[in-house]
Design a protein around this motif. Structure first.
Motif, mmCIF file in Angstrom:
data_model
loop_
_atom_site.group_PDB
_atom_site.id
_atom_site.type_symbol
_atom_site.label_atom_id
_atom_site.label_comp_id
_atom_site.label_asym_id
_atom_site.label_seq_id
_atom_site.Cartn_x
_atom_site.Cartn_y
_atom_site.Cartn_z
ATOM 1 N N TYR A 194 -25.020 -1.394 28.191
ATOM 2 C CA TYR A 194 -24.336 -3.200 27.914
ATOM 3 C C TYR A 194 -23.296 -3.453 28.798
ATOM 4 O O TYR A 194 -22.721 -4.907 28.678
ATOM 5 N N ASP A 195 -22.225 -2.564 29.029
ATOM 6 C CA ASP A 195 -20.947 -3.170 29.806
ATOM 7 C C ASP A 195 -19.876 -3.953 28.310
ATOM 8 O O ASP A 195 -19.576 -4.763 28.940
ATOM 9 N N ILE A 196 -19.817 -3.623 27.233
ATOM 10 C CA ILE A 196 -19.353 -4.057 26.381
ATOM 11 C C ILE A 196 -17.888 -4.350 26.708
ATOM 12 O O ILE A 196 -17.239 -5.138 26.722
ATOM 13 N N LEU A 197 -16.975 -3.431 27.434
ATOM 14 C CA LEU A 197 -16.066 -3.469 27.707
ATOM 15 C C LEU A 197 -15.828 -4.896 28.533
ATOM 16 O O LEU A 197 -14.445 -5.112 28.670
ATOM 17 N N HIS A 198 -16.368 -5.261 29.258
ATOM 18 C CA HIS A 198 -16.146 -6.396 30.044
ATOM 19 C C HIS A 198 -16.852 -7.386 29.862
ATOM 20 O O HIS A 198 -17.049 -8.833 30.677
ATOM 21 N N GLY A 199 -17.373 -7.645 28.526
ATOM 22 C CA GLY A 199 -17.224 -9.127 27.821
ATOM 23 C C GLY A 199 -19.057 -8.968 27.926
ATOM 24 O O GLY A 199 -20.272 -8.617 28.173
ATOM 25 N N LEU A 200 -19.591 -9.683 26.601
ATOM 26 C CA LEU A 200 -20.931 -9.892 26.211
ATOM 27 C C LEU A 200 -21.706 -11.635 26.990
ATOM 28 O O LEU A 200 -20.863 -12.147 26.535
ATOM 29 N N THR A 201 -22.719 -12.026 27.210
ATOM 30 C CA THR A 201 -22.871 -13.104 27.869
ATOM 31 C C THR A 201 -23.832 -12.960 25.917
ATOM 32 O O THR A 201 -24.067 -11.970 25.843
ATOM 33 N N PRO A 202 -24.664 -14.633 25.558
ATOM 34 C CA PRO A 202 -25.149 -14.579 24.455
ATOM 35 C C PRO A 202 -26.984 -14.188 24.101
ATOM 36 O O PRO A 202 -27.012 -12.996 23.496
ATOM 37 N N GLN A 203 -26.706 -13.584 25.169
ATOM 38 C CA GLN A 203 -28.191 -13.478 25.814
ATOM 39 C C GLN A 203 -28.031 -11.679 25.301
ATOM 40 O O GLN A 203 -29.365 -11.219 25.381
ATOM 41 N N SER A 204 -27.388 -11.305 26.548
ATOM 42 C CA SER A 204 -26.784 -10.338 26.237
ATOM 43 C C SER A 204 -26.893 -9.646 25.135
ATOM 44 O O SER A 204 -27.478 -8.078 24.499
ATOM 45 N N PHE A 205 -25.446 -10.193 24.360
ATOM 46 C CA PHE A 205 -25.693 -9.622 23.065
ATOM 47 C C PHE A 205 -27.070 -9.043 21.642
ATOM 48 O O PHE A 205 -27.164 -8.898 20.883
ATOM 49 N N ARG A 206 -27.487 -10.559 21.932
ATOM 50 C CA ARG A 206 -29.036 -10.478 21.365
ATOM 51 C C ARG A 206 -30.093 -9.889 22.066
ATOM 52 O O ARG A 206 -30.761 -8.555 20.858
ATOM 53 N N GLN A 207 -30.009 -9.454 23.013
ATOM 54 C CA GLN A 207 -30.736 -8.205 23.003
ATOM 55 C C GLN A 207 -29.936 -6.720 23.256
ATOM 56 O O GLN A 207 -30.209 -5.928 22.283
#
Length: 584
Positions: A74-87
């Motif tokens: 999910y490439d968390i080092l470059h930030g997460l959107t609300p949707q990708s965080f939930r997924q």
């Protein structure tokens, strides 16, 4: 489905393949190979046995590598959107889904759009296959299942990350609901929470103290929730206690448990075929008064909080049904408790908002505080509470946004270093959930108004006089002791003064060393007087034309001007440097 279809026979076990996409939920056994006559399966990357042995060959490092692997996709080092965080949380498994559900109500930690998205976290997951479910039940009883259950439905009534529920019929004829815990979920969730705790501790160097404090509180709340939810004997006892508390309330009920059949991993209770409370159309068609349902629901919840001190901590629509004119609470896996002291503080806070009483709101709030009150800036806390009361205290109770109010209160407490107990956050989340349930039932009415009316109606004059008398006696006792103590201190101070032993410690708000600050101010004042004296003296020498002269100015006057200029520049530099240091 006929009883024949529900007979407790093994049948042929369903073969689960990777295409079922269930591995990330750690809820099924994927057949891999045979060993010692028992099936070895892959459970979220781990090998376990169908006989229910403890997970072997797995450690925290292996699970951490799995978490890192999923997170890296999910490439968390470059930030997460609300949707990708939930997924991401959904893919990490049930423990992280639970953490996300808690975070969805913690707006002081996450932005509003993230909190809103996390409310969509799915609570229904792929169910265990019939063989696994029956094996789990067999492991819990010391007699054949056929001697307990006449039938068990294949299709579960509901399937969540911790357990699933099946409708069944006892050999004695009662229709029951059987809640079965997923195999190894306790070990897996315990391991995940241990990892979360480790990560929270390591986050100290990357985040501010306040943020780390909040994250740790989420992990602690998750741990307590985990302990309660994975010990089903706790839920069985909660069902019995809830029924006792509401025995005299004709319009409220919960399923009756069967204690002899309940274990740590199984709960057997009455099956209730009710109408979901959010099925407004069906309730209206059957003649139910929605306003009556909403009012009675909130009034009973006020009783749970303020009278019983034992409340349902997750009153969402899926846990509330209407059955034969009663509001029935389901799934009592998570319950909250309030001591008599907590209940008194809560009542005080409710009235403090309506009475614009910041001091009363502060006193009530600090009763739930886990930190040392001596470290709290009470003046700053009162100022923030004044702001909250100005925002919400003037609003009509029917217009009060309970969710926004509690979020503001929790955020303000965190900002002031007030670490609230998990009971407060649990209660706040429960009230916000309940407000969402009754929003369609009671348009234009606030649950705060109903709670306030409940407190007034259930406090008789004699009880009120007794409470006030007790409070007065307590405060009088404290005041008298305070006066005696003050007199003793004054006597000691006078004796020390006459002996020349009295010393005074000065503490000024915003100053760590007030004496040094006063000394520095005095030095600057003295320096300013010297500079002014040099300037005035040099001017007198100039007009007196005292020789010798340089550049048309007496030498003594020139030196005086030069020294005054140098000292003035030095003083300005010192003041500017101190100001920059305080801003940092």
């Amino acid at each position: 489905m006929s009883d024949t279809d529900n007979d407790l026979t093994y049948g042929s076990a369903r073969t689960v393949t990777n295409d079922d996409n269930l591995g990330s939920w750690f809820d099924v056994t994927i057949p891999e190979r045979e060993a010692h006559g028992r099936t070895i399966g892959l459970l979220g990357g781990r090998y376990v046995t169908s006989a229910g042995d403890r997970i072997t060959g797995v450690n925290k490092a292996a699970r951490l590598r799995e978490i890192v692997s999923i997170a890296s996709r999910y490439d968390i080092l470059h930030g997460l959107t609300p949707q990708s965080f939930r997924q991401l949380l959904e893919e990490l498994g049930p423990t992280f889904v639970k953490a996300g559900q808690i975070l969805s109500m913690r707006s002081e930690i996450l932005p509003a759009d993230f909190c809103h998205e996390l409310t969509k976290l799915r609570t229904d997951v792929e169910p265990m296959d019939r063989t696994t479910m029956l094996d789990t039940l067999r492991a819990e009883y010391d007699r054949p299942l056929e001697e307990i259950f006449a039938s068990i439905d294949d299709v579960p009534l509901g399937s969540a990350s911790v357990a699933q529920v099946h409708k069944a019929r006892l050999v004695t004829g009662e229709q029951v609901a059987v809640k079965v815990q997923r195999p190894h979920v306790r070990e897996i969730m315990g391991q995940d929470i241990a990892i979360m705790r480790s990560l929270a501790q390591r986050a100290v160097s990357l985040m501010s103290d306040e943020q780390v404090l909040d994250i740790r509180s989420v992990v602690d709340e998750l741990w307590q929730s985990f302990l309660d939810e994975t010990d089903f004997l706790v839920e069985a006892r909660s069902l019995e206690e809830f029924r006792r508390n509401n025995a005299d309330v004709r319009f409220v009920d919960c399923p009756k448990p069967y204690p002899a059949l309940c274990t740590t991993h199984v709960v057997v209770m009455d099956y209730v075929d009710g109408i979901p409370i959010n099925d407004v159309e069906r309730l209206t068609r059957l003649g139910y008064d929605l306003s009556e349902i909403g009012t009675k629901l909130v009034d009973n919840y006020a009783q749970q909080m303020l009278d019983d001190g034992f409340f349902h901590a997750d009153p969402h629509p899926g846990n509330l049904v209407i059955h034969e004119g009663q509001i029935v609470y389901l799934d009592l896996g998570i319950m909250g408790r309030l001591s008599s002291r907590d209940r008194a503080a809560l009542s005080k806070m409710v009235f403090a908002v309506g009475n614009h009483d910041s001091e009363g709101l502060k006193d009530g709030l600090l009763r739930f505080c886990k930190t040392d009150n001596a470290s709290i800036d009470h003046a700053h806390l009162l100022a923030d509470l004044d702001a909250i009361i100005s925002d919400y205290g003037d609003a009509d109770l029917s217009e009060l946004d309970m969710g926004a109010f509690f979020n503001s209160l929790v955020s303000m407490a965190s900002k002031n270093g007030v670490e609230l107990s998990g009971t407060v956050t649990m209660l706040a989340r429960s009230l916000v959930t309940l407000e969402g349930v009754v929003d369609g039932f009671l348009p234009g009415v606030s649950i705060v108004q109903i709670v306030t009316d409940h407190v007034k109606n259930h406090t008789n004059p004699l009880q009120l006089v007794e409470q006030e008398g007790l409070a007065y006696a307590t405060e009088t006792r404290a005041a008298s002791h305070g006066l005696l103590g003050a007199a003793a201190q004054a006597d000691l101070a006078m004796r020390m003064l006459t002996r020349g032993q009295l010393r005074m410690n000065l503490d000024l708000a915003g100053s760590e060393d007030p004496i040094s600050d006063l000394a520095r101010a005095a030095d600057r004042l003295t320096m300013g007087i010297i500079i002014a004296g040099l300037f005035i003296g040099s001017s007198v020498v100039y007009y007196a034309r005292i020789k010798p002269v340089i550049f048309g100015i007496p030498v003594i006057g020139f030196l005086g001007y030069l020294i005054a200029l140098a000292l003035g520049l030095w003083l300005v530099r010192q003041i500017a440097r101190d100001s920059r240091g305080k801003r940092r």
